[in-house]
Design a protein around this motif. Structure first.
Motif, PDB file in Angstrom:
ATOM      1  N   VAL A  96     -42.870  -7.418  37.201  1.00  0.00           N
ATOM      2  CA  VAL A  96     -42.510  -8.572  38.017  1.00  0.00           C
ATOM      3  C   VAL A  96     -41.957  -9.660  37.092  1.00  0.00           C
ATOM      4  O   VAL A  96     -42.555 -10.003  36.076  1.00  0.00           O
ATOM      5  CB  VAL A  96     -43.749  -9.088  38.787  1.00  0.00           C
ATOM      6  N   VAL A  97     -40.821 -10.191  37.465  1.00  0.00           N
ATOM      7  CA  VAL A  97     -40.179 -11.254  36.685  1.00  0.00           C
ATOM      8  C   VAL A  97     -40.637 -12.590  37.248  1.00  0.00           C
ATOM      9  O   VAL A  97     -40.646 -12.785  38.462  1.00  0.00           O
ATOM     10  CB  VAL A  97     -38.641 -11.117  36.782  1.00  0.00           C
ATOM     11  N   PRO A  98     -41.021 -13.526  36.378  1.00  0.00           N
ATOM     12  CA  PRO A  98     -41.423 -14.852  36.874  1.00  0.00           C
ATOM     13  C   PRO A  98     -40.298 -15.512  37.673  1.00  0.00           C
ATOM     14  O   PRO A  98     -39.111 -15.289  37.416  1.00  0.00           O
ATOM     15  CB  PRO A  98     -41.705 -15.641  35.598  1.00  0.00           C
ATOM     16  N   ALA A  99     -40.677 -16.350  38.605  1.00  0.00           N
ATOM     17  CA  ALA A  99     -39.719 -16.922  39.549  1.00  0.00           C
ATOM     18  C   ALA A  99     -38.678 -17.804  38.865  1.00  0.00           C
ATOM     19  O   ALA A  99     -37.500 -17.734  39.175  1.00  0.00           O
ATOM     20  CB  ALA A  99     -40.459 -17.729  40.607  1.00  0.00           C
ATOM     21  N   GLY A 100     -39.051 -18.632  37.933  1.00  0.00           N
ATOM     22  CA  GLY A 100     -38.112 -19.582  37.342  1.00  0.00           C
ATOM     23  C   GLY A 100     -37.490 -19.112  36.040  1.00  0.00           C
ATOM     24  O   GLY A 100     -36.946 -19.923  35.292  1.00  0.00           O
ATOM     25  N   LEU A 101     -37.567 -17.831  35.763  1.00  0.00           N
ATOM     26  CA  LEU A 101     -37.081 -17.326  34.477  1.00  0.00           C
ATOM     27  C   LEU A 101     -35.574 -17.503  34.318  1.00  0.00           C
ATOM     28  O   LEU A 101     -35.101 -17.994  33.289  1.00  0.00           O
ATOM     29  CB  LEU A 101     -37.448 -15.853  34.322  1.00  0.00           C
TER      30      LEU A 101
END
Length: 84
Positions: free
Chosen positions: A22-27
């Motif tokens: 899962v990629v962080p939202a604000g990346l």
């Protein structure tokens, strides 16, 4: 080689075939903002460098115009010949 896949290669294949993390939202937004800051900083440093180079060239030109470093200094070994 015996044709048996390498342990690291098998591990890499498992990672690529498995579920993606899962990629962080604000990346993406954070990376874009950091890239903008780096470009802005690089642009400011480049402009500062050109300004310093231009100021040095102007200072050298003024110094050379005032002191005439290309002329030879008068010789102080013998007095000038006057009254002959």
């Amino acid at each position: 080689m015996s044709g048996v896949p390498d342990r690291k290669e098998a591990q890499a294949r498992r990672l690529l075939e498995g579920p993606y993390p899962v990629v962080p939202a604000g990346l993406a937004a954070g990376a874009a903002a950091r890239g903008d800051r780096l470009l802005r900083r690089r642009r400011v440093l480049r402009r500062f460098g050109w300004a310093v180079l231009f100021a040095a060239a102007v200072a050298f030109t003024v110094w050379a115009a005032l002191t005439h470093p290309w002329t030879t200094p008068p010789s102080g070994i013998s007095p000038p010949l006057e009254g002959w």
